[in-house]
Scaffold this motif. Structure first.
Motif: not given
Length: 224
Positions: A224, A185-187, A210-211, A189-190, A193
């Motif tokens: 990323t 996650a970098t945000h 998501y991954r 929203q990640d 989600d």
């Protein structure tokens, strides 16, 4: 229903008053993107939370416009982040105890409560049915349909924990809104989600929010 016509079987999505309206928005967008029908119940308390977290109202008389604007926003509040079509959403007022989802004969695939406050958890566990959200959840349980409860409050006292155990015993999936970080996650929203994706995993709805873990340490950071 006309001969040959497929019966609509929606997912009921209940939004309670806990903080976490971006989780609900992400779940709703993903359900619609997957081609699912949605019946939406927004509690009175959640409307205050939505107003506080986004600055947006949710009004029964203008629910289409309000829902469209809400779902278009990202978790950071930026308008126009998402393009969402809401044609297959049906809204039921939280005070309408004669609504379709209040009856077991009303066809649905199940119900997702996102986010779920401790007050909502208690009401469903005790079978209070004080509003349509609680009543629809009780119906979902008694009909043996999937109920996912994304509880989002902390800390949890013993009484709430006992209510959650009662829901688990009754067949519900108790899913704390706990983001994970291995997906890179970098945000904000990640993180939102990820929780929404886990809700949909529990419901058996396909998504790409998501991954997923693939057994490789550091895979998220390299992605990323």
């Amino acid at each position: 229903m006309k001969p040959g016509q497929t019966q609509r079987r929606p997912w009921i999505v209940g939004v309670s008053g806990a903080s976490g309206t971006p989780y609900a928005a992400s779940v709703l967008r993903a359900l619609l993107a997957a081609g699912e029908s949605v019946d939406l119940v927004v509690s009175r308390a959640s409307r205050l939370t939505l107003l506080d977290e986004t600055g947006l109202p949710f009004r029964d008389a203008h629910w289409r416009d309000d829902l469209r604007e809400w779902l278009a926003r990202g978790a950071d509040g930026k308008p126009g982040t998402f393009d969402v079509r809401i044609e297959d959403v049906r809204h039921w007022s939280a005070g309408d105890l004669a609504a379709g989802p209040s009856s077991g004969s009303y066809p649905s695939k199940g119900m997702l409560i996102v986010p779920a406050s401790t007050a909502c958890v208690a009401g469903v566990a005790l079978g209070l049915s004080k509003d349509l959200l609680q009543r629809a959840a009780s119906v979902t349980l008694k009909e043996g349909r999937k109920l996912v409860v994304a509880v989002r409050e902390t800390p949890l006292n013993g009484q709430t924990l006992r209510h959650l155990v009662s829901l688990d015993d009754a067949g519900a999936t108790v899913l704390p809104a706990s983001p994970a970080f291995y997906a890179g996650a970098t945000h904000i929203q990640d993180l939102v989600d990820f929780v929404a994706g886990r809700v949909l995993d529990a419901a058996g709805v396909e998504h790409g929010l998501y991954r997923r873990w693939e057994g490789e340490l550091g895979g998220g950071s390299r992605a990323t």
